[in-house]
Structures are given as C-alpha cells and as structure tokens.
Design a protein around this motif. Sequence first.
Motif, PDB file in Angstrom:
ATOM      1  N   ARG A  62      49.966  54.180  54.186  1.00  0.00           N
ATOM      2  CA  ARG A  62      50.870  54.043  55.332  1.00  0.00           C
ATOM      3  C   ARG A  62      52.050  53.110  55.048  1.00  0.00           C
ATOM      4  NH1 ARG A  62      46.962  53.804  60.690  1.00  0.00           N
ATOM      5  NH2 ARG A  62      45.696  55.632  60.189  1.00  0.00           N
ATOM      6  N   GLY A  63      52.107  52.580  53.828  1.00  0.00           N
ATOM      7  CA  GLY A  63      53.220  51.697  53.496  1.00  0.00           C
ATOM      8  C   GLY A  63      53.166  50.362  54.189  1.00  0.00           C
ATOM      9  N   GLU A  64      51.956  49.902  54.545  1.00  0.00           N
ATOM     10  CA  GLU A  64      51.808  48.624  55.231  1.00  0.00           C
ATOM     11  C   GLU A  64      51.656  47.487  54.215  1.00  0.00           C
ATOM     12  OE1 GLU A  64      48.603  48.838  58.020  1.00  0.00           O
ATOM     13  OE2 GLU A  64      49.350  50.670  58.983  1.00  0.00           O
ATOM     14  N   THR A  65      51.681  46.253  54.725  1.00  0.00           N
ATOM     15  CA  THR A  65      51.577  45.077  53.863  1.00  0.00           C
ATOM     16  C   THR A  65      50.236  45.063  53.133  1.00  0.00           C
ATOM     17  OG1 THR A  65      52.970  43.822  55.382  1.00  0.00           O
ATOM     18  CG2 THR A  65      51.672  42.562  53.790  1.00  0.00           C
ATOM     19  N   LEU A  66      50.272  44.867  51.815  1.00  0.00           N
ATOM     20  CA  LEU A  66      49.040  44.827  51.012  1.00  0.00           C
ATOM     21  C   LEU A  66      48.554  43.400  50.858  1.00  0.00           C
ATOM     22  CD1 LEU A  66      49.976  47.386  48.188  1.00  0.00           C
ATOM     23  CD2 LEU A  66      48.811  47.813  50.360  1.00  0.00           C
ATOM     24  N   PHE A  67      47.348  43.258  50.366  1.00  0.00           N
ATOM     25  CA  PHE A  67      46.780  41.935  50.104  1.00  0.00           C
ATOM     26  C   PHE A  67      45.970  42.001  48.818  1.00  0.00           C
ATOM     27  CE2 PHE A  67      43.849  44.288  52.843  1.00  0.00           C
ATOM     28  CZ  PHE A  67      42.655  44.181  52.151  1.00  0.00           C
ATOM     29  N   GLU A  68      45.654  40.846  48.273  1.00  0.00           N
ATOM     30  CA  GLU A  68      44.812  40.745  47.081  1.00  0.00           C
ATOM     31  C   GLU A  68      43.502  40.090  47.491  1.00  0.00           C
ATOM     32  OE1 GLU A  68      44.927  38.616  42.634  1.00  0.00           O
ATOM     33  OE2 GLU A  68      46.616  38.409  44.034  1.00  0.00           O
ATOM     34  N   TYR A  69      42.399  40.520  46.870  1.00  0.00           N
ATOM     35  CA  TYR A  69      41.122  39.875  47.192  1.00  0.00           C
ATOM     36  C   TYR A  69      40.330  39.623  45.928  1.00  0.00           C
ATOM     37  CZ  TYR A  69      38.347  44.143  46.500  1.00  0.00           C
ATOM     38  OH  TYR A  69      37.728  45.244  45.940  1.00  0.00           O
ATOM     39  N   PHE A  70      39.353  38.744  46.024  1.00  0.00           N
ATOM     40  CA  PHE A  70      38.494  38.394  44.894  1.00  0.00           C
ATOM     41  C   PHE A  70      37.060  38.269  45.387  1.00  0.00           C
ATOM     42  CE2 PHE A  70      36.740  34.879  42.116  1.00  0.00           C
ATOM     43  CZ  PHE A  70      36.486  35.707  41.040  1.00  0.00           C
ATOM     44  N   ALA A  71      36.187  39.121  44.869  1.00  0.00           N
ATOM     45  CA  ALA A  71      34.766  39.092  45.225  1.00  0.00           C
ATOM     46  C   ALA A  71      33.980  39.027  43.913  1.00  0.00           C
ATOM     47  CB  ALA A  71      34.382  40.332  46.026  1.00  0.00           C
ATOM     48  N   PRO A  72      33.709  37.827  43.378  1.00  0.00           N
ATOM     49  CA  PRO A  72      33.073  37.697  42.062  1.00  0.00           C
ATOM     50  C   PRO A  72      31.674  38.296  42.045  1.00  0.00           C
ATOM     51  CG  PRO A  72      33.091  35.586  43.199  1.00  0.00           C
ATOM     52  CD  PRO A  72      33.938  36.517  44.018  1.00  0.00           C
ATOM     53  N   SER A  73      31.276  38.765  40.860  1.00  0.00           N
ATOM     54  CA  SER A  73      29.959  39.382  40.712  1.00  0.00           C
ATOM     55  C   SER A  73      29.291  38.872  39.448  1.00  0.00           C
ATOM     56  CB  SER A  73      30.095  40.905  40.654  1.00  0.00           C
ATOM     57  OG  SER A  73      30.855  41.292  39.519  1.00  0.00           O
ATOM     58  N   TYR A  74      28.022  39.172  39.306  1.00  0.00           N
ATOM     59  CA  TYR A  74      27.273  38.837  38.093  1.00  0.00           C
ATOM     60  C   TYR A  74      26.404  40.032  37.720  1.00  0.00           C
ATOM     61  CZ  TYR A  74      23.080  38.160  40.960  1.00  0.00           C
ATOM     62  OH  TYR A  74      22.021  38.353  41.803  1.00  0.00           O
ATOM     63  N   VAL A  75      25.866  39.988  36.496  1.00  0.00           N
ATOM     64  CA  VAL A  75      25.019  41.076  36.016  1.00  0.00           C
ATOM     65  C   VAL A  75      23.560  40.719  36.254  1.00  0.00           C
ATOM     66  CG1 VAL A  75      24.312  42.428  34.001  1.00  0.00           C
ATOM     67  CG2 VAL A  75      26.700  41.748  34.273  1.00  0.00           C
ATOM     68  N   GLU A  76      22.849  41.621  36.902  1.00  0.00           N
ATOM     69  CA  GLU A  76      21.412  41.441  37.123  1.00  0.00           C
ATOM     70  C   GLU A  76      20.660  42.506  36.335  1.00  0.00           C
ATOM     71  OE1 GLU A  76      19.117  40.632  41.122  1.00  0.00           O
ATOM     72  OE2 GLU A  76      19.385  42.791  40.881  1.00  0.00           O
ATOM     73  N   VAL A  77      19.550  42.119  35.729  1.00  0.00           N
ATOM     74  CA  VAL A  77      18.749  43.049  34.937  1.00  0.00           C
ATOM     75  C   VAL A  77      17.462  43.363  35.678  1.00  0.00           C
ATOM     76  CG1 VAL A  77      17.568  43.437  32.749  1.00  0.00           C
ATOM     77  CG2 VAL A  77      19.706  42.167  32.795  1.00  0.00           C
ATOM     78  N   ARG A  78      17.193  44.649  35.862  1.00  0.00           N
ATOM     79  CA  ARG A  78      15.944  45.071  36.476  1.00  0.00           C
ATOM     80  C   ARG A  78      15.303  46.137  35.608  1.00  0.00           C
ATOM     81  NH1 ARG A  78      16.646  47.809  41.479  1.00  0.00           N
ATOM     82  NH2 ARG A  78      18.678  48.468  40.707  1.00  0.00           N
ATOM     83  N   LYS A  79      13.997  46.230  35.716  1.00  0.00           N
ATOM     84  CA  LYS A  79      13.286  47.290  35.007  1.00  0.00           C
ATOM     85  C   LYS A  79      13.169  48.496  35.922  1.00  0.00           C
ATOM     86  CE  LYS A  79      10.554  45.943  31.098  1.00  0.00           C
ATOM     87  NZ  LYS A  79       9.228  45.985  30.468  1.00  0.00           N
ATOM     88  N   ARG A 111      25.828  42.448  40.904  1.00  0.00           N
ATOM     89  CA  ARG A 111      25.483  41.831  42.185  1.00  0.00           C
ATOM     90  C   ARG A 111      26.572  40.829  42.555  1.00  0.00           C
ATOM     91  NH1 ARG A 111      22.366  45.488  43.961  1.00  0.00           N
ATOM     92  NH2 ARG A 111      20.255  45.596  43.143  1.00  0.00           N
ATOM     93  N   PRO A 112      26.831  40.630  43.855  1.00  0.00           N
ATOM     94  CA  PRO A 112      27.823  39.619  44.256  1.00  0.00           C
ATOM     95  C   PRO A 112      27.384  38.220  43.820  1.00  0.00           C
ATOM     96  CG  PRO A 112      27.305  41.096  46.077  1.00  0.00           C
ATOM     97  CD  PRO A 112      26.298  41.372  45.004  1.00  0.00           C
ATOM     98  N   LEU A 113      28.290  37.468  43.218  1.00  0.00           N
ATOM     99  CA  LEU A 113      27.979  36.107  42.794  1.00  0.00           C
ATOM    100  C   LEU A 113      27.896  35.175  43.995  1.00  0.00           C
ATOM    101  CD1 LEU A 113      27.587  34.170  40.373  1.00  0.00           C
ATOM    102  CD2 LEU A 113      30.056  33.842  40.349  1.00  0.00           C
ATOM    103  N   LEU A 114      28.826  35.296  44.917  1.00  0.00           N
ATOM    104  CA  LEU A 114      28.819  34.542  46.177  1.00  0.00           C
ATOM    105  C   LEU A 114      28.673  35.581  47.271  1.00  0.00           C
ATOM    106  CD1 LEU A 114      31.832  32.199  45.358  1.00  0.00           C
ATOM    107  CD2 LEU A 114      29.414  31.664  45.113  1.00  0.00           C
TER     108      LEU A 114
END
Length: 369
Positions: free
Chosen positions: A61-78, A88-91
């Motif tokens: 729509r040509g509207e104002t954009l924003f930047e975001y940051f959602a840190p993640s980490y690697v989880e190991v499962r069997k 997985r989200p870090l925070l």
Amino acid sequence: MSINALRNDCPDRGMAQVRKRQDLRTVRWYVLTLPTAAGGRRDRISPSRGLDVELSRRERRGETLFEYFAPSYVEVRKVGGKLVNTRRPLLFNYVFIRSSVEEIFRMKRTLPLYNFLPRISSGDATRFPYLSDSEMENLRWVARSYSNELPVYVPDSGRLLEGDRVRITSGYFAGMEAEVVIQPGGGHKDVMARILDCMWVPLFEVKPGEYELIELNTKGKHAYTHLDNDRLREGLHDALGRYHASGSVAEEDTRLAREVLRSYGSLRAETDVMRCKIYSSLLSAYKLLGEEDEFVRLLATMRGMLPAVKAPQSRALLLVTLYGCTDSSVYRQMAHDLVDPWRVESSPKKSKQTLIRRLADYDRWLRHG
C-alpha cells in the motif's frame, strides 16, 4: 493567575506540545512485548510472523515501513532418532522495532497483541523505553554470537587422532568411553575406537552427535618446527585485518592463504599443541578464501576440542582465532578472560605478547574496544 503570567505560560506550553509531537514522531528502537500462555508456559506465537505480514501489507500500500529485530537461537531435538536443528526465539516475548510511537500505535490497530513496555519517568515527562542505535548494534552483535552457534559440536572424525578419547553420548554404547586406536589412512577408511579395552568398533557406526571429545592425545612423537613460520602466521593476521577493514580479500592475501593450505592442509598433527597451531592457521585461511564448507567443518571441530585443550597458551590461541574469524562476543569474552591477566606480568613470553597484540587488533578491527 495574572494576565502577564498567562502570557508567559502559553509559549512554554506551546513549546512543550511541539516537543511532545516531535518525540512521538522520532524514529527509535522501541521494545515491544508479546503475551505468554497461561500457567507460565511460553506461547508458540512467533514474534516475527505478524510483523512480516504487516510489513508486506504496508509495502503493497506504499505506507511507512519499519525495521524489527527478533533474535533467535538454535535448539536441538531428537526426532525419529535423529538430531534436528530448529530455530527458537532468544528473547521469546520481546521484539525490537525501529519506528516512531505514532507508527507503532497505528500498527497496533491490526496487531493488538504487541504492547509497549510500561512508561518510565524522566523528570516531569514520561516516555516509552527505547534503545539507542549504538546499544541496539551491541545487542545485535551479542545475539549473533548465539544465533550463529552450532549447538552440537561434532569433531570431524577425520581429524580425530590415535590416542584421542571420546565419550559415547547416545546409542547402544551410550556412557562408555573409548580411545581412538586407528584413524583413516594406510588402507583404513574408518576410525576404529577401543571400548572397555577389549572391543573395537568403527566410530563411523556411532553417528555424528552421538560422541564427544573428552581428551586429546598429548604424546605425539613429531615436532614440526615450520609451524612457527612467523611470515605465514603474521601474514594471515594482517590479511584478516585488511579483510575486516574492506570486506574483500586482496590477491596477495589470497595467494598467502593458499600457501598456508598447501603447507598445513594435509599435515598430520599428533599432539594438542600442534593441532591448535595448525587449525588456527587453517581457519584463518578458509575465512580469507571464502571456503564456507571447510570453514564450518573446521569451526565445529575446534569448538568440539576446546574443552579438552588444557594448555593455557594453546587454548588462548584457539579462542583469539575463533573471535577473529567469527566476531563472536562469546569467544571475545573467553579470550579476554584468559589473555588479560598476562598484561600485568612483568615480562610475558613472546608467544603471550603476540596473543595480547592480536586480541587488541581484533578488538580494534571489529570495533569492540
């Protein structure tokens, strides 16, 4: 209140309102929260899913954009007997958005689950908490150190040597310790490990991720004096400095890195000290040459052997190299914890002085002073 007082007060109130409107429109890194599930269990809402949808809608729509940051980490499962890496989200219930208060309130009309942190007081004014650009950059650097970590450090079986000890962590031999007795080469294609001093098994039958390195062989017979080639080692270090400064590799540095691979790539190291010297040079060379697959494999091997390296200078060499090649805040801190006490020694050895200098260079080149 007198007429004169009202006249004096009006401009002040007008300026305050102007400042308030400017503050609401100022773009900053604000902290938003997501709700958590009842009973203390974390909800499975992805912090970034709704924001991606909102960004796509605004872009269309040509509207104002924003930047975001959602840190993640690697989880190991069997899963089905296999190790699976998942993000997985870090925070988990925090997300950082670079926008203005006005735009975030506009966004909340379509995404009401995202909430500001409670206002904080600053003198007579209140505001929503936010981070400066420099604070955000530091947070992103620390988060990268965790999100880029390989959760399972599996030493490349081809780099295990006779005399190394491993512990089997799962499968039929779980809990048992084994010693490498035959390594690839000389007609053998498997790593043979001796279990219980009587049973020999090919280590390849123990799947990657089902063993961990617990002790390195320290009784090798050969000493390679050309591992102390100052021209190659200092050349690699200076080349990394130029790479960090420009993001590119000069032709002369490429030639040097290839010379290091020719000299050390097939060299058989028989002790922990020699392996630390060889791997630190090879990792730097792979970084300069952009050989990502080899770099990642050797990185996993070095991380896996790190707990088994006892000699302080060898351990410091690994940590300083890991920091210089990965820009990880984790390895920076570990390297400083080990190296910084050497700075107050009355006359540290030349090898210590070299590591002190290299660590300071990486701090300067990577801008973490």
